[in-house]
Structure formats: structure tokens, C-alpha cells
Design a protein around this motif. Structure first.
Motif, PDB file in Angstrom:
ATOM      1  N   ASP A   1     -12.180  -7.067  11.804  1.00 14.13           N
ATOM      2  CA  ASP A   1     -12.816  -6.311  12.877  1.00 14.13           C
ATOM      3  C   ASP A   1     -11.780  -5.761  13.854  1.00 14.13           C
ATOM      4  N   ALA A   2     -10.721  -6.523  14.075  1.00 12.37           N
ATOM      5  CA  ALA A   2      -9.689  -6.122  15.035  1.00 12.37           C
ATOM      6  C   ALA A   2      -8.905  -4.885  14.584  1.00 12.37           C
ATOM      7  N   VAL A   3      -8.911  -4.574  13.277  1.00 17.71           N
ATOM      8  CA  VAL A   3      -8.106  -3.455  12.777  1.00 17.71           C
ATOM      9  C   VAL A   3      -8.937  -2.340  12.144  1.00 17.71           C
ATOM     10  N   LYS A   4     -10.242  -2.425  12.175  1.00  8.29           N
ATOM     11  CA  LYS A   4     -11.072  -1.468  11.436  1.00  8.29           C
ATOM     12  C   LYS A   4     -10.878  -0.026  11.881  1.00  8.29           C
ATOM     13  N   TRP A   5     -10.812   0.227  13.179  1.00 14.37           N
ATOM     14  CA  TRP A   5     -10.667   1.610  13.657  1.00 14.37           C
ATOM     15  C   TRP A   5      -9.277   2.150  13.340  1.00 14.37           C
ATOM     16  N   GLU A   6      -8.272   1.322  13.507  1.00 17.97           N
ATOM     17  CA  GLU A   6      -6.907   1.728  13.177  1.00 17.97           C
ATOM     18  C   GLU A   6      -6.783   2.053  11.685  1.00 17.97           C
ATOM     19  N   MET A   7      -7.389   1.233  10.845  1.00 18.44           N
ATOM     20  CA  MET A   7      -7.370   1.481   9.396  1.00 18.44           C
ATOM     21  C   MET A   7      -8.083   2.787   9.060  1.00 18.44           C
ATOM     22  N   LEU A   8      -9.234   2.999   9.659  1.00 18.00           N
ATOM     23  CA  LEU A   8     -10.003   4.209   9.389  1.00 18.00           C
ATOM     24  C   LEU A   8      -9.228   5.458   9.802  1.00 18.00           C
ATOM     25  N   GLU A   9      -8.596   5.413  10.970  1.00 17.21           N
ATOM     26  CA  GLU A   9      -7.809   6.556  11.440  1.00 17.21           C
ATOM     27  C   GLU A   9      -6.629   6.841  10.515  1.00 17.21           C
ATOM     28  N   GLU A  10      -5.923   5.779  10.100  1.00 17.34           N
ATOM     29  CA  GLU A  10      -4.783   5.970   9.199  1.00 17.34           C
ATOM     30  C   GLU A  10      -5.250   6.549   7.861  1.00 17.34           C
ATOM     31  N   TRP A  11      -6.332   6.006   7.315  1.00 12.26           N
ATOM     32  CA  TRP A  11      -6.890   6.534   6.063  1.00 12.26           C
ATOM     33  C   TRP A  11      -7.268   8.006   6.221  1.00 12.26           C
ATOM     34  N   SER A  12      -7.905   8.339   7.320  1.00 15.65           N
ATOM     35  CA  SER A  12      -8.349   9.704   7.573  1.00 15.65           C
ATOM     36  C   SER A  12      -7.173  10.679   7.592  1.00 15.65           C
ATOM     37  N   ARG A  13      -6.050  10.238   8.148  1.00 16.23           N
ATOM     38  CA  ARG A  13      -4.857  11.087   8.222  1.00 16.23           C
ATOM     39  C   ARG A  13      -4.130  11.187   6.889  1.00 16.23           C
ATOM     40  N   THR A  14      -3.999  10.075   6.168  1.00 19.47           N
ATOM     41  CA  THR A  14      -3.096  10.023   5.013  1.00 19.47           C
ATOM     42  C   THR A  14      -3.791   9.974   3.652  1.00 19.47           C
ATOM     43  N   LYS A  15      -5.043   9.523   3.616  1.00 24.50           N
ATOM     44  CA  LYS A  15      -5.773   9.258   2.362  1.00 24.50           C
ATOM     45  C   LYS A  15      -5.008   8.276   1.477  1.00 24.50           C
ATOM     46  N   ARG A  16      -4.264   7.373   2.125  1.00 28.72           N
ATOM     47  CA  ARG A  16      -3.561   6.284   1.446  1.00 28.72           C
ATOM     48  C   ARG A  16      -4.056   4.971   2.049  1.00 28.72           C
ATOM     49  N   ALA A  17      -4.109   3.944   1.222  1.00 32.51           N
ATOM     50  CA  ALA A  17      -4.644   2.657   1.674  1.00 32.51           C
ATOM     51  C   ALA A  17      -3.764   2.030   2.747  1.00 32.51           C
ATOM     52  N   PRO A  18      -4.287   1.893   3.970  1.00 37.66           N
ATOM     53  CA  PRO A  18      -3.554   1.166   5.001  1.00 37.66           C
ATOM     54  C   PRO A  18      -3.383  -0.294   4.554  1.00 37.66           C
ATOM     55  N   GLN A  19      -2.329  -0.930   4.989  1.00 37.93           N
ATOM     56  CA  GLN A  19      -2.025  -2.282   4.513  1.00 37.93           C
ATOM     57  C   GLN A  19      -2.542  -3.396   5.431  1.00 37.93           C
ATOM     58  N   HIS A  20      -3.347  -3.055   6.417  1.00 35.47           N
ATOM     59  CA  HIS A  20      -3.871  -4.046   7.361  1.00 35.47           C
ATOM     60  C   HIS A  20      -4.663  -5.162   6.684  1.00 35.47           C
ATOM     61  N   ALA A  21      -5.337  -4.841   5.570  1.00 40.18           N
ATOM     62  CA  ALA A  21      -6.194  -5.822   4.893  1.00 40.18           C
ATOM     63  C   ALA A  21      -5.673  -6.174   3.501  1.00 40.18           C
ATOM     64  N   ALA A  22      -4.415  -5.865   3.216  1.00 38.22           N
ATOM     65  CA  ALA A  22      -3.854  -6.159   1.893  1.00 38.22           C
ATOM     66  C   ALA A  22      -3.901  -7.657   1.579  1.00 38.22           C
ATOM     67  N   TRP A  23      -3.910  -8.494   2.596  1.00 36.49           N
ATOM     68  CA  TRP A  23      -3.979  -9.947   2.416  1.00 36.49           C
ATOM     69  C   TRP A  23      -5.253 -10.387   1.702  1.00 36.49           C
ATOM     70  N   MET A  24      -6.307  -9.583   1.814  1.00 37.80           N
ATOM     71  CA  MET A  24      -7.600  -9.993   1.252  1.00 37.80           C
ATOM     72  C   MET A  24      -7.547 -10.208  -0.266  1.00 37.80           C
ATOM     73  N   HIS A  25      -6.916  -9.311  -0.990  1.00 36.05           N
ATOM     74  CA  HIS A  25      -6.925  -9.389  -2.449  1.00 36.05           C
ATOM     75  C   HIS A  25      -5.576  -9.787  -3.038  1.00 36.05           C
ATOM     76  N   ALA A  26      -4.646 -10.229  -2.199  1.00 29.67           N
ATOM     77  CA  ALA A  26      -3.327 -10.630  -2.685  1.00 29.67           C
ATOM     78  C   ALA A  26      -3.450 -11.731  -3.740  1.00 29.67           C
ATOM     79  N   LYS A  27      -4.260 -12.731  -3.478  1.00 26.13           N
ATOM     80  CA  LYS A  27      -4.432 -13.852  -4.422  1.00 26.13           C
ATOM     81  C   LYS A  27      -5.091 -13.361  -5.711  1.00 26.13           C
ATOM     82  N   GLU A  28      -6.158 -12.581  -5.597  1.00 25.26           N
ATOM     83  CA  GLU A  28      -6.896 -12.085  -6.762  1.00 25.26           C
ATOM     84  C   GLU A  28      -6.002 -11.204  -7.640  1.00 25.26           C
ATOM     85  N   LEU A  29      -5.159 -10.386  -7.012  1.00 27.14           N
ATOM     86  CA  LEU A  29      -4.318  -9.447  -7.753  1.00 27.14           C
ATOM     87  C   LEU A  29      -2.950 -10.032  -8.113  1.00 27.14           C
ATOM     88  N   GLY A  30      -2.737 -11.317  -7.803  1.00 23.10           N
ATOM     89  CA  GLY A  30      -1.488 -11.977  -8.157  1.00 23.10           C
ATOM     90  C   GLY A  30      -0.293 -11.471  -7.371  1.00 23.10           C
TER      91      GLY A  30
END
Length: 182
Positions: free
Chosen positions: A149-178
Motif C-alpha cells: 500500500d505504501a508504494v502503490k501510487w509510486e509504482m503506478l506512476e513509474e509504470w505509466s511513464r515507462t511501461k516497465r515493471a517497477p521493482q517495488h514489489a519484486a520481493w513478492m515472487h522472488a521465492k516462487e521464481l527462484g
């Protein structure tokens, strides 16, 4: 003005009876209502349909339309199958694993359990080709949701500008993706 809650979500089905049977047997949903008419109330178009409603829990209704006079249903060929799906919450991981075993025992191919950090999911297809997800919360869900929740607006703005995945939430799937945790 504010929305109170979801009234229902409607999808198309190939066969209303098959769909009711599948959802009641596979996901233990109750069949709550059927409406069939020869004319569409909103458009006044003459078109017979069967509209079925299933109880998805806590006032949430999943509905389907069978449309026998329309061409066979398809899906958007430009959207990957994993994108459009119906997700249902289950109580905990034990319930999720029990559903997985139940579905597999009935011959349903199940993908997962997938670790999304804040929740864990299994995926499968209903008889209409709709992808279905069952998800249970992670015991640390609340803390992780606060972090996101603390980074949602920042992530959305970065995505909107770059159309590249911001890394703010990369921790979520780090374990699943090895990958190493970020």
C-alpha cells in the motif's frame, strides 16, 4: 457516492446445466437462481437465454448466461489465458490444498500451489474454458499488504511513464521464481 459491494459478475457458458453441476460439485457453491426469457430486458432484443446464479460466499454471486442462438463462445486471442480469470478466496492453506486434492481426484488439471507472498493460489479451468483461481491468505498478509500500500501510487506512476515493471514489489515472487529476495 460509493459502491456498496459487487452485486454479481456474469460470464458466458456453453451449457447452463453442466455449469451449475460443475460449480456445485467442484467448488461446493449453491445454485441460487435461474432466469430464462426470450427477450433481453435491457436491450429489448429478441434472444432466448438462460441466466444462472451461484453463491460464491458472503453475498458474492457468480452468474452465467447460456446463449443458444449465438455463435460458439470464444476468447480474446490477443490476451493470454492466464490474464482473465475468476478468483475466489478460501479460508487457509489447508482448505486450498484440500480443494486441490478434490479437484484432481475429479480429473481437473490443477496448477500450483503458487506462492504470491501475500496469498497462495491454485489455478484450473471450468468446463467453459474460464480460468479459475482459489487463493488463501498468507499468515503475514496484513504486514505485506501495508508494505504494498505504501508504494502503490509510486509504482503506478513509474509504470505509466515507462511501461516497465517497477521493482517495488519484486520481493513478492522472488521465492516462487527462484530469485534472491529483493
Amino acid at each position: 457516492m460509493k459502491i456498496d459491494q459487487m452485486h454479481h459478475v456474469a460470464y458466458r457458458c456453453r451449457d447452463a446445466k453442466e455449469t451449475v453441476t460443475w460449480y456445485t460439485q467442484m467448488l461446493n457453491m449453491d445454485f441460487v437462481l435461474a432466469i430464462a426469457e426470450d427477450q433481453v430486458p435491457s436491450t429489448h432484443e429478441p434472444d432466448p437465454y438462460m441466466h444462472i446464479f451461484l453463491d460464491a460466499g458472503m453475498g458474492n454471486i457468480l452468474a452465467f448466461f447460456e446463449l443458444p442462438t449465438k455463435p460458439e463462445m470464444g476468447r480474446d486471442p490477443n490476451t493470454p489465458a492466464w490474464v482473465q480469470h475468476i478468483a475466489f478466496k478460501v479460508k487457509d492453506r489447508d482448505t486450498l490444498v484440500a480443494f486441490k486434492a478434490h479437484l484432481e481426484a475429479q480429473g481437473v488439471a490443477v496448477l500450483g500451489v503458487t506462492d504470491h507472498a501475500i496469498f497462495h493460489s491454485i489455478y484450473f479451468f471450468d468446463p467453459n474454458g474460464h480460468r479459475v483461481e482459489l487463493a488463501c491468505p498468507d499468515p503475514e498478509e496484513e504486514a505485506m499488504l501495508a508494505r504494498l500500500d505504501a508504494v502503490k501510487w509510486e509504482m503506478l506512476e513509474e509504470w505509466s511513464r515507462t511501461k516497465r515493471a517497477p521493482q517495488h514489489a519484486a520481493w513478492m515472487h522472488a521465492k516462487e521464481l527462484g530469485k534472491e529476495s529483493v
